[in-house]
Write an enzyme that holds these catalytic residues in place. Structure first.
Site, short mmCIF file in Angstrom:
data_model
loop_
_atom_site.label_atom_id
_atom_site.label_comp_id
_atom_site.label_asym_id
_atom_site.label_seq_id
_atom_site.Cartn_x
_atom_site.Cartn_y
_atom_site.Cartn_z
N CYS A 88 0.83 -1.22 0.00
CA CYS A 88 0.00 0.00 0.00
C CYS A 88 0.85 1.26 0.00
O CYS A 88 0.32 2.36 -0.16
CB CYS A 88 -0.93 0.00 1.20
SG CYS A 88 -1.63 -1.62 1.53
N HIS A 116 -9.11 4.10 -1.54
CA HIS A 116 -7.76 3.56 -1.38
C HIS A 116 -7.39 2.62 -2.52
O HIS A 116 -7.28 1.41 -2.34
CB HIS A 116 -7.67 2.86 -0.01
CG HIS A 116 -6.32 2.32 0.33
ND1 HIS A 116 -5.15 2.87 -0.15
CD2 HIS A 116 -5.95 1.28 1.12
CE1 HIS A 116 -4.12 2.17 0.34
NE2 HIS A 116 -4.58 1.21 1.10
#
Lengths: 387, 95
Positions: A87, A336
């Site tokens: 991420c 996200h």
């Protein structure tokens, strides 16, 4: 080392983008950033792109060459490199671009990030994301990403008296911020009660404690500060860039409720910038789960360890508070798309420092910070920016 | 390097109950997952076979050998360690 500035930014709408592909989105973000910086294609020396798992999400690897091609730059044969840190892939792409310009190796560099996550089932997406954890020592036994953060949350609650309402307040606040951001995935207000009544994912984290599965892309253009004003009226200087690593598995950490990678990356970035956490006016931090934002503001040094929940409850971190956190809506409400997130954070901070953040503008913001985490804290990347 | 066999007993550092899992574990939900500190010191991640309300931070656990997963109906079966709560001896109650 040379000083580096952001001379242009671009970001797509985040959300469930079933109308576009990965390549459409990265081209859109790239074109927006290039237009914003008044460049022409021939001036670009190199590309870096953050992408976690296009192989799993859209069965496409070799994203470096792909983005150069999609941006119409293949005829220039410039180096184009994909970087991956789960991420934190976007933050890492930004840092690679910064290093390339700072070292003098390249002048004009584009750092981009992209992820297309909604073309697969949520189970497949969850499994792809779980590969950011330790496959042999965590996932093999049934660990999921929410479960790892839930275990951090449980221990934080036990040690510091953090409540679920304090965590839920992070989601409520970030949804409010998201309402003020035209690119945000969720532009709707929620209440503490909504978070409490949403289905449990991994106790104590409910669905509304979690960031969503998203599609999106973002790009920033970097140049040496000494020539930045040739391209931009208000270049944004990158005054600190820190990166740190830690054990892949959560159970091997020194402390389950501290992301030491964040502590070290922040220490490095603040050292380069020559400023302290109290000097930061606006920050984008990695709230993949609500507890993530609470841990982040502690580990970045904005509040004492254990006081993150209280800070959320007291509204310090909301727009209008002493330190507005995640004015974009954060990962929670803005969305996200993992590889894009780190670049979107830099995009948001650049808009804030340029005074172009519209309804969510923080008055007279001079210093901004972007904090991007890979996995449960195996990687952390911190950038500090200034007007 | 020397092989070392852990006793397998330990203490729960933190835990969660998982209601939404990855595809491989979807049929097992809800299940408890914990970080366990083994008595010799190292920590690891494992499932606790118990009802969710019985699991507590600081609780003692011991290992059991269990199926962890299967690759479909005819594929490989994975075995490994899960944990169960240690029954504390109840000195006052009946045997």
């Amino acid at each position: 080392m040379r000083s580096v500035s952001i001379i242009g930014v671009g970001c797509t709408k985040f959300g469930e983008r079933w109308d576009v592909s990965l390549r459409d989105m990265v081209a859109e973000a790239g074109v927006l950033a290039i237009d914003d910086s008044n460049l022409i294609g021939e001036q670009i020396d190199a590309l870096y792109v953050g992408n976690m798992s296009a192989g799993r999400f859209v069965e496409q690897e070799h994203i470096g060459a792909l983005i150069a091609d999609c941006a119409g730059l293949s005829r220039l044969h410039i180096p184009s490199t994909r970087v991956e840190a789960a991420c934190a892939s976007g933050g890492l792409a930004l840092r690679q671009g910064v290093l390339a310009v700072a070292s003098g190796y390249h002048d004009i560099v584009i750092a981009a990030g992209v992820e297309k996550m909604t073309d697969v089932s949520s189970g497949t997406a969850a499994d792809a994301l779980a590969s950011a954890a330790d496959r042999e020592w965590e996932c093999f036994f049934g660990a999921t990403f929410p479960a790892l953060y839930a275990m951090m949350a449980r221990l934080h609650m036990r040690r510091y008296g953090t409540t679920h309402d304090q965590m839920a307040q992070v989601a409520v606040k970030n949804h409010h911020h998201g309402c003020l951001n035209p690119i945000a995935q969720y532009q709707m207000e929620i209440t503490l009660d909504d978070v409490d009544r949403s289905p449990m994912v991994s106790d104590p984290l409910h669905v509304l404690d979690c960031s969503p599965i998203s599609d999106g892309a973002a790009a920033v253009v970097l140049a040496p500060t000494e020539i930045a004003r040739k391209f931009a009226d208000t270049p944004v200087r990158i005054v600190g860039s820190g990166q740190a690593s830690d054990t892949l598995a959560l159970h091997d950490r020194r402390d389950i409720t501290t992301l030491d990678a964040t502590v070290h990356a922040a220490h490095s970035a603040f050292g380069q910038a020559g400023i302290e956490p109290k000097d930061i006016d606006v920050a984008e931090v990695h709230d993949c789960f609500t507890i993530g934002e609470i841990l982040a503001i502690e580990d970045l040094g904005f509040v004492e360890k254990g006081q993150g929940g209280k800070a959320a409850e007291e509204g310090i971190t909301a727009l209008g508070g002493r330190l507005p956190i995640n004015t974009s809506g954060g990962l929670k409400a803005c969305g996200h798309p993992v590889g894009a997130t780190g670049i979107k954070q830099a995009y948001e901070i650049a808009l804030q420092l340029r005074g172009e953040a519209g309804k969510r503008q923080v008055e007279d913001a001079e210093f901004g910070l972007a904090h991007n985490v890979g996995g449960s804290g195996g990687t952390a990347i911190v950038h500090i920016m200034s007007r | 390097m020397e092989e070392y066999k852990f006793k397998g007993t330990g203490t729960v550092v933190t835990f969660t109950t998982i209601y939404t899992a990855t595809e491989d574990f979807d049929r097992q939900t809800p299940y408890n997952l914990a970080i366990i500190r083994l008595d010799e010191g190292p920590r690891l991640t494992g499932q606790i076979v118990s009802s969710a309300d019985k699991v507590k931070i600081g609780m003692r656990v011991s290992p059991v050998f269990r199926i962890l997963g299967k690759e479909g109906d005819r594929g490989i079966i994975y075995y490994g360690t899960k944990f169960v709560p240690v029954e504390e001896p109840n000195v006052d109650g009946p045997k």
